[in-house]
Write a protein that holds these residues in place. Structure first.
Motif, PDB file in Angstrom:
ATOM      1  N   ASP A  94       0.855  -1.177   0.000  1.00 58.01           N
ATOM      2  CA  ASP A  94       0.000   0.000   0.000  1.00 58.01           C
ATOM      3  C   ASP A  94       0.899   1.237   0.000  1.00 58.01           C
ATOM      4  OD1 ASP A  94      -2.290  -1.468   0.000  1.00 58.01           O
ATOM      5  OD2 ASP A  94      -2.666  -1.300   2.154  1.00 58.01           O
ATOM      6  N   THR A  95       0.381   2.340  -0.476  1.00 59.37           N
ATOM      7  CA  THR A  95       1.214   3.535  -0.660  1.00 59.37           C
ATOM      8  C   THR A  95       1.825   4.063   0.641  1.00 59.37           C
ATOM      9  OG1 THR A  95      -0.875   4.768  -0.625  1.00 59.37           O
ATOM     10  CG2 THR A  95       0.138   4.371  -2.770  1.00 59.37           C
ATOM     11  N   ASP A  96       1.104   3.929   1.761  1.00 60.04           N
ATOM     12  CA  ASP A  96       1.654   4.452   3.021  1.00 60.04           C
ATOM     13  C   ASP A  96       2.880   3.656   3.458  1.00 60.04           C
ATOM     14  OD1 ASP A  96       0.006   2.265   3.461  1.00 60.04           O
ATOM     15  OD2 ASP A  96      -0.604   2.913   5.462  1.00 60.04           O
ATOM     16  N   LYS A 143      -3.182   6.137   0.069  1.00 60.28           N
ATOM     17  CA  LYS A 143      -3.982   6.671  -1.032  1.00 60.28           C
ATOM     18  C   LYS A 143      -5.111   5.718  -1.447  1.00 60.28           C
ATOM     19  CE  LYS A 143      -2.002  10.622  -2.236  1.00 60.28           C
ATOM     20  NZ  LYS A 143      -2.757  11.869  -2.438  1.00 60.28           N
ATOM     21  N   GLU A 144      -4.953   4.433  -1.103  1.00 61.03           N
ATOM     22  CA  GLU A 144      -5.934   3.433  -1.522  1.00 61.03           C
ATOM     23  C   GLU A 144      -7.249   3.624  -0.761  1.00 61.03           C
ATOM     24  OE1 GLU A 144      -1.909   1.916  -2.394  1.00 61.03           O
ATOM     25  OE2 GLU A 144      -2.848   2.682  -0.577  1.00 61.03           O
ATOM     26  N   LEU A 145      -8.317   3.863  -1.485  1.00 54.89           N
ATOM     27  CA  LEU A 145      -9.647   3.991  -0.890  1.00 54.89           C
ATOM     28  C   LEU A 145     -10.693   3.836  -1.993  1.00 54.89           C
ATOM     29  CD1 LEU A 145     -10.494   7.040  -1.919  1.00 54.89           C
ATOM     30  CD2 LEU A 145      -9.229   7.764   0.089  1.00 54.89           C
ATOM     31  N   VAL A 146     -11.949   3.761  -1.565  1.00 57.49           N
ATOM     32  CA  VAL A 146     -13.059   3.677  -2.517  1.00 57.49           C
ATOM     33  C   VAL A 146     -13.873   4.959  -2.402  1.00 57.49           C
ATOM     34  CG1 VAL A 146     -15.153   2.451  -3.187  1.00 57.49           C
ATOM     35  CG2 VAL A 146     -13.149   1.172  -2.419  1.00 57.49           C
ATOM     36  N   GLU A 166     -10.274  -3.341  -6.314  1.00 63.59           N
ATOM     37  CA  GLU A 166      -9.188  -4.246  -6.677  1.00 63.59           C
ATOM     38  C   GLU A 166      -7.858  -3.805  -6.077  1.00 63.59           C
ATOM     39  OE1 GLU A 166      -9.023  -4.613 -10.885  1.00 63.59           O
ATOM     40  OE2 GLU A 166     -10.969  -5.607 -11.074  1.00 63.59           O
ATOM     41  N   ASN A 167      -7.695  -2.506  -5.873  1.00 64.60           N
ATOM     42  CA  ASN A 167      -6.433  -1.970  -5.350  1.00 64.60           C
ATOM     43  C   ASN A 167      -6.475  -1.684  -3.853  1.00 64.60           C
ATOM     44  OD1 ASN A 167      -5.293  -1.873  -7.983  1.00 64.60           O
ATOM     45  ND2 ASN A 167      -6.414   0.021  -8.379  1.00 64.60           N
ATOM     46  N   VAL A 168      -7.588  -2.043  -3.198  1.00 64.32           N
ATOM     47  CA  VAL A 168      -7.741  -1.763  -1.771  1.00 64.32           C
ATOM     48  C   VAL A 168      -7.764  -3.074  -1.000  1.00 64.32           C
ATOM     49  CG1 VAL A 168      -9.163  -0.640  -0.013  1.00 64.32           C
ATOM     50  CG2 VAL A 168      -9.054   0.312  -2.328  1.00 64.32           C
ATOM     51  N   THR A 169      -6.848  -3.208  -0.050  1.00 64.93           N
ATOM     52  CA  THR A 169      -6.750  -4.449   0.725  1.00 64.93           C
ATOM     53  C   THR A 169      -8.029  -4.717   1.499  1.00 64.93           C
ATOM     54  OG1 THR A 169      -4.380  -4.044   0.998  1.00 64.93           O
ATOM     55  CG2 THR A 169      -5.381  -5.699   2.433  1.00 64.93           C
ATOM     56  N   ARG A 241     -10.433  18.578  -0.348  1.00 63.55           N
ATOM     57  CA  ARG A 241     -10.446  17.451  -1.286  1.00 63.55           C
ATOM     58  C   ARG A 241     -10.015  16.167  -0.579  1.00 63.55           C
ATOM     59  NH1 ARG A 241      -6.737  19.888  -5.988  1.00 63.55           N
ATOM     60  NH2 ARG A 241      -5.476  20.126  -4.102  1.00 63.55           N
ATOM     61  N   LEU A 242     -10.682  15.085  -0.893  1.00 66.43           N
ATOM     62  CA  LEU A 242     -10.339  13.777  -0.319  1.00 66.43           C
ATOM     63  C   LEU A 242      -9.023  13.298  -0.930  1.00 66.43           C
ATOM     64  CD1 LEU A 242     -11.179  11.312   1.421  1.00 66.43           C
ATOM     65  CD2 LEU A 242     -12.380  10.438  -0.590  1.00 66.43           C
ATOM     66  N   VAL A 243      -8.019  13.083  -0.077  1.00 68.86           N
ATOM     67  CA  VAL A 243      -6.700  12.707  -0.602  1.00 68.86           C
ATOM     68  C   VAL A 243      -6.196  11.369  -0.063  1.00 68.86           C
ATOM     69  CG1 VAL A 243      -5.928  15.049  -1.112  1.00 68.86           C
ATOM     70  CG2 VAL A 243      -5.594  14.120   1.194  1.00 68.86           C
ATOM     71  N   GLY A 244      -6.878  10.799   0.923  1.00 67.72           N
ATOM     72  CA  GLY A 244      -6.420   9.526   1.465  1.00 67.72           C
ATOM     73  C   GLY A 244      -7.253   9.094   2.653  1.00 67.72           C
ATOM     74  N   ARG A 245      -6.826   8.018   3.281  1.00 65.89           N
ATOM     75  CA  ARG A 245      -7.506   7.523   4.474  1.00 65.89           C
ATOM     76  C   ARG A 245      -6.473   6.933   5.429  1.00 65.89           C
ATOM     77  NH1 ARG A 245      -9.678   1.348   3.655  1.00 65.89           N
ATOM     78  NH2 ARG A 245      -7.793   0.602   2.618  1.00 65.89           N
TER      79      ARG A 245
END
Length: 450
Positions: A94-96, A143-146, A166-169, A241-245
């Motif tokens: 994941d990006t973090d 950065k991965e979120l829905v 698909e890209n979010v665990t 703006r939503l930029v991550g979680r």
């Protein structure tokens, strides 16, 4: 699931497989272990053995192993990997976690590693995360979120969600944004499943959603998520703006690191160290407070020297000096520990003056009870009521002063932006020792009329 247990026999078996290069057997054995368990195993191997193990396994698993293991070992292993191999590991993370690893790489190869990542959007997200300080929400987030647009209908929404997931665990929440990606709210999975496919998301989403700004301190994020029992929280930039979680596993790491730091500060260690650090690093972390303790002891000795004549006439006062110093230190540490805990949990209510008054009354009650016991003991032991009274009165005053100091200093440090945990260790103990001994002999001098 049987809990993993690391044994000497297991380590020896793995080392033997590595030494004899029985790769098939080693892969088969590692397949049974969780990546966190393999990280624990790697930390018990030599650096060469750990590197061999990492190179042997697939990147899909080793990337998580690298993210989980000790930083020093990870740094050693990465030095033995090529730029392309490192990029391959980062692509699986994941990006973090990927950004955390990139931030530890030598600066001269960072650009090369980033350029080797095949997924350019993933690489762009990693670079974006590197802009933020580690102790902020931006430094914690992934950065991965829905996310879905408020003007989509339910059918479009479901299709897009399938693609993004698909890209979010793990999908904790579905966030709703407008055309400019500004966070509007969250979407209930139940509402999504029970609503007509033609319905627009803006008609069913929940506007109330907890979020944090990218510049919010990590400790504040932890408090918010703990208070509202959140598994994940969205992060917005300066214009909404939503930029991550941020997910709960990241916050657990923050809480653990903060607890470790506070524990070390309370023990008189001013920088983050571990048991296997070098002697020089451990010395640098411990020595400043030991020097403070030394000067504190010299100050206490100088104070006692000023009352040398009184001590010569009333030698019993000397025997009670350790007791007075110990009580002052203990009460101060107790008071400061409660305040620091309250500050950490955001539980302190009311003004500083009210807190000081409450602590003074508490110290007075405790002091009177302890002083009464001390008075009776000393009077029976020495048969000198006046001396016993002088020692007992001193104890009451010392306990009250120590309680006030132990309460005020962490509150003061917190107001000044300094970690108040520093007040629970040698700082409080040393200052209260000095004040305690000064008060003790000064009151004894007044009561005894010397």
């Amino acid at each position: 699931m049987i809990p993993f247990k690391l044994t000497d026999e297991l380590i020896e078996q793995i080392q033997q497989l590595i030494a004899t290069k029985k790769n098939a057997n080693l892969r088969l054995m590692m397949k049974e272990f969780h990546y966190a368990d393999i990280a624990e195993i790697a930390e018990e191997l030599t650096k060469d053995e750990a590197t061999y193990l990492i190179k042997l396994l697939d990147s899909e698993k080793t990337s998580d192993i690298l993210a989980e293991m000790d930083e020093d070992l990870r740094e050693s292993i990465l030095k033995n990997l090529s730029v392309k191999e490192i990029a391959g590991e980062l692509e699986e993370l994941d990006t973090d976690d990927a950004a955390d690893i990139v931030s530890e790489l030598p600066k001269d190869i960072v650009q090369e590693v980033i350029s080797e990542i095949e997924d350019k959007e993933h690489a762009k997200d990693i670079v974006d995360l590197l802009r933020y300080d580690d102790d902020t929400a931006g430094g914690l987030m992934a950065k991965e979120l829905v996310k879905v647009k408020e003007n989509w209908n339910v059918l479009t929404c479901v299709k897009e969600m399938r693609s993004q997931a698909e890209n979010v665990t793990r999908v904790h929440s579905i966030y709703v944004v407008d055309d400019e990606d500004k966070l509007k709210g969250r979407l209930s999975l139940k509402d999504l499943l029970t609503t007509s496919t033609k319905t627009h998301i803006r008609d069913v989403y929940i506007a109330k959603v907890d979020y944090v700004n990218v510049n919010e301190k990590s400790e504040e994020v932890a408090k918010i998520m703990s208070k509202y029992d959140l598994e994940a929280i969205p992060v917005v930039d300066e214009i909404g703006r939503l930029v991550g979680r941020i997910t709960i596993d990241d916050i657990v790491d923050v809480i653990k690191e903060e607890a470790d730091k506070d524990y070390q500060l309370a023990a008189g260690i001013y920088q983050d160290v571990e048991a296997d650090d070098s002697i020089w690093e451990l010395t640098r972390a411990r020595l400043p407070w030991l020097i403070l303790g030394l000067f504190g002891g010299l100050g206490a000795a100088a104070i006692m020297g000023g009352f040398e004549e009184m001590i010569a006439k009333h030698a019993i006062l000397f025997f009670f000096t350790p007791l007075i110093a110990a009580m002052a230190g203990n009460v101060g540490v107790q008071s400061s520990a409660i305040i620091v805990q309250g500050l950490a949990n955001d539980d302190l209510k009311g003004s500083i003056s009210n807190r000081l008054v409450k602590e003074m009354l508490l110290a007075l009650l405790n002091g009177l009870i302890l002083a009464a016991l001390l008075l009776i003991f000393t009077w029976i032991w020495k048969g000198d009521f006046l001396t016993a009274l002088a020692i007992s009165i001193s104890l009451v005053v010392v306990i009250i002063v120590a309680g006030i100091i132990g309460t005020f200093i962490p509150l003061f440090l917190d107001k000044r932006g300094i970690d108040p945990a520093i007040a629970t260790g040698p700082f409080i103990t040393t200052s209260n020792d000095i004040f305690g001994i000064l008060i003790y002999f000064w009151i004894a001098k007044l009561v005894l009329g010397i």
